[in-house]
Design an enzyme around this catalytic site. Structure first.
Site, PDB file in Angstrom:
ATOM      1  N   GLY A 119      51.055  66.267  39.871  1.00 35.11           N
ATOM      2  CA  GLY A 119      50.572  65.479  40.995  1.00 35.11           C
ATOM      3  C   GLY A 119      51.688  64.540  41.424  1.00 35.11           C
ATOM      4  O   GLY A 119      52.391  64.749  42.416  1.00 35.11           O
TER       5      GLY A 119
ATOM      6  N   TYR B 241      47.801  48.698  36.704  1.00 28.34           N
ATOM      7  CA  TYR B 241      48.632  49.204  35.601  1.00 28.34           C
ATOM      8  C   TYR B 241      49.855  48.322  35.349  1.00 28.34           C
ATOM      9  O   TYR B 241      50.722  48.705  34.560  1.00 28.34           O
ATOM     10  CB  TYR B 241      49.150  50.616  35.902  1.00 28.34           C
ATOM     11  CG  TYR B 241      48.115  51.637  36.318  1.00 28.34           C
ATOM     12  CD1 TYR B 241      47.124  52.055  35.427  1.00 28.34           C
ATOM     13  CD2 TYR B 241      48.142  52.208  37.587  1.00 28.34           C
ATOM     14  CE1 TYR B 241      46.190  53.016  35.805  1.00 28.34           C
ATOM     15  CE2 TYR B 241      47.217  53.169  37.966  1.00 28.34           C
ATOM     16  CZ  TYR B 241      46.250  53.569  37.068  1.00 28.34           C
ATOM     17  OH  TYR B 241      45.337  54.514  37.446  1.00 28.34           O
TER      18      TYR B 241
ATOM     19  N   CYS C 275      41.309  37.728  47.945  1.00 28.15           N
ATOM     20  CA  CYS C 275      40.993  36.484  47.263  1.00 28.15           C
ATOM     21  C   CYS C 275      40.893  36.653  45.764  1.00 28.15           C
ATOM     22  O   CYS C 275      39.825  36.452  45.169  1.00 28.15           O
ATOM     23  CB  CYS C 275      39.709  35.913  47.836  1.00 28.15           C
ATOM     24  SG  CYS C 275      39.921  35.555  49.573  1.00 28.15           S
ATOM     25  N   GLU C 276      41.936  37.077  45.116  1.00 31.02           N
ATOM     26  CA  GLU C 276      42.048  36.961  43.663  1.00 31.02           C
ATOM     27  C   GLU C 276      43.515  37.020  43.259  1.00 31.02           C
ATOM     28  O   GLU C 276      44.337  37.625  43.945  1.00 31.02           O
ATOM     29  CB  GLU C 276      41.199  38.010  42.935  1.00 31.02           C
ATOM     30  CG  GLU C 276      41.510  39.442  43.234  1.00 31.02           C
ATOM     31  CD  GLU C 276      40.707  40.366  42.303  1.00 31.02           C
ATOM     32  OE1 GLU C 276      41.172  40.537  41.179  1.00 31.02           O
ATOM     33  OE2 GLU C 276      39.647  40.866  42.712  1.00 31.02           O
TER      34      GLU C 276
ATOM     35  N   TYR D 271      48.681  58.214  43.828  1.00 32.71           N
ATOM     36  CA  TYR D 271      47.768  57.189  43.328  1.00 32.71           C
ATOM     37  C   TYR D 271      47.879  55.908  44.172  1.00 32.71           C
ATOM     38  O   TYR D 271      47.770  54.802  43.674  1.00 32.71           O
ATOM     39  CB  TYR D 271      48.011  56.934  41.827  1.00 32.71           C
ATOM     40  CG  TYR D 271      47.974  58.224  41.042  1.00 32.71           C
ATOM     41  CD1 TYR D 271      46.762  58.864  40.807  1.00 32.71           C
ATOM     42  CD2 TYR D 271      49.144  58.849  40.596  1.00 32.71           C
ATOM     43  CE1 TYR D 271      46.716  60.081  40.138  1.00 32.71           C
ATOM     44  CE2 TYR D 271      49.110  60.067  39.926  1.00 32.71           C
ATOM     45  CZ  TYR D 271      47.885  60.669  39.697  1.00 32.71           C
ATOM     46  OH  TYR D 271      47.844  61.877  39.049  1.00 32.71           O
TER      47      TYR D 271
END
Ligand SMILES: *Cc1c(COP(=O)(O)O)cnc(C)c1O
Length: 421
Positions: A277, A318, A346-347, A375
């Site tokens: 992939g 990751y 918002c984090e 991905y």
């Protein structure tokens, strides 16, 4: 190698200047290169020749139907892990005999879909799944070709979330139990054993774990044959890693990987399938974003982009590194500035890079995340009600939008208000 290079001071996707796409599509967006996809697919087919083989692109890494059609037209097979991905492969015109179905949790509904539409093989991952497939195939009056995924218990030496070949992982059956499970498969109606499947993880940067796994598969092939099973196909999975930085990493090349396959299983007379992939799609894509603000904080400066973790989750999920480059080529030896590169979500997890050295940038400037083809878009969400990021495919000096940005009307219309409100 990819086809995203500076020409006349501007980053291009093949022959198309990135700002030209940005002007038409708006940012953020993903852009893919046909030439890079083609080149990577071809590297694999060349590396495996003259062995009889099929390169099955792992759709989960990049699933846009236009990309699948690009690869399918070259003769690629597809590795699908859901009914939805199966339908994408079919929508791209890939015939069932070039589609393999992987995944630990195939439902009976998904089995029916693939058995009715045509399938090369199911890579079965457990005994309950095998029994369910036998029932579904029998009820449809057909035979399901299967391989059984074995877990070779080798350490892929990659990120723990994407290692799949250790005995504690959820994938496959323990290789030590293979004889027993293959014997049951041979007894069950509606199944035809055609081979063995193995996939030990993703983003492997060494060949050694593959070698260990494939040697175990070769031994198992001889043993199962001596027990009366016709092993004619070996599905060796995907997982070959790519360089995410331009500097030090140098993962093995498809040629060396192909040579390893020939050395370990090449004398068994089997047709070889692989399921790459990332190596096909990863470096074939950029995520392009605009600078919204430059915010000077205490001791650190923030580069606030209009792309966020919902568009490209790999850094926050990751801890992955993506090179970030300005679309306007900086002059040689231009001054740099250290930035924390962040999105508007918002984090605090919405951070792409910390303390990254970048050329001086200003509001409205375009930047590109490299190696974002795999991905990337497939893992995007609409968190914070940010529209799903669009995708563009370049081919030479033209480009097409292959998935448009949804309007807010489309997004809001998907919610429905119950009658009691
Ligand atoms: C994820 C996956 C692949 C593709 O892995 P890459 O690292 O992208 O090459 C192939 N086969 C299976 C079964 C997978 O789960």
């Amino acid at each position: 190698m990819d086809h995203f290079l500076y020409k006349n001071g501007t980053l291009h996707a093949e022959g198309v200047p990135i700002p030209e796409i940005a002007a038409q599509v708006g940012t953020p967006f993903y852009v893919y290169s046909t030439a890079t996809l083609t080149r990577h697919y071809t590297l694999f087919t060349e590396a495996l020749s003259p062995l009889p083989h099929l390169v099955c692109f792992a759709i989960k890494s990049l699933s846009n139907v236009a990309v699948l059609k690009t690869l399918g037209n070259l003769g690629a097979g597809m590795d699908v892990v859901s009914g939805g991905e199966y339908l994408r492969a079919k929508a791209a015109g890939v015939p069932g005999e070039r589609i393999v179905f992987s995944g630990v949790g195939k439902t009976r509904e998904e089995m029916r879909l693939a058995l009715t539409g045509g399938i090369r093989q199911f890579n079965v991952e457990s005994e309950p799944e095998m029994r369910a497939l036998s029932e579904v195939a029998t009820s449809l009056g057909v035979t399901a070709p299967i391989t059984i995924r074995v877990n070779p218990d080798v350490d892929a030496r990659t990120h723990e979330k994407i290692a799949t070949g250790k005995k504690e992982n959820k994938f496959g059956i323990p290789i030590a139990r293979a004889s027993e499970v293959y014997a049951e498969a041979a007894r069950l109606p509606g199944l035809q054993v055609v081979g063995i499947d193995v996939h030990i993880g993703s983003q492997l940067t060494e060949l050694e774990p593959f070698e260990q796994a494939y040697l175990k598969v070769a031994d198992l092939t001889r043993r199962l044959r001596s027990e009366g099973h016709a092993i004619t196909r070996l599905d060796l999975g995907g997982g070959l890693g790519i360089p995410y930085t331009r500097s030090n990493e140098a993962p093995p090349l498809p040629t060396d990987y192909g040579a390893l396959i020939k050395r370990t299983v090449g004398d068994l007379g089997c047709e070889v399938e692989i399921e790459p992939g990332r190596l096909i799609s990863g470096n074939a894509g950029l995520l392009v974003a605009s600078v919204i603000y430059i915010k000077n904080g205490e001791g650190r400066d923030f580069l606030i982009l209009d792309a966020a973790m919902n568009d490209l989750v790999r850094p926050s999920m990751y801890g992955a590194h993506h090179d970030i480059v300005p679309v306007a080529e900086p002059p040689i030896a231009a001054p740099t500035q250290e930035f924390d590169v962040v999105g508007p979500v918002c984090e605090t997890g919405d951070t792409f890079a910390k303390g990254r050295d970048l050329p001086l940038l200003a509001e409205g400037d375009l930047v590109a995340f490299r190696s974002a083809g795999a991905y990337g878009a497939v893992m995007a969400s609409e968190y914070n009600t940010r529209p799903l990021v669009p995708e563009v495919l370049v081919n030479g000096d033209h480009f097409a939008v292959i998935r448009g940005r949804p309007s807010f009307d489309e997004i809001l219309n998907r919610d429905t208000i119950p009658a009691w409100l």
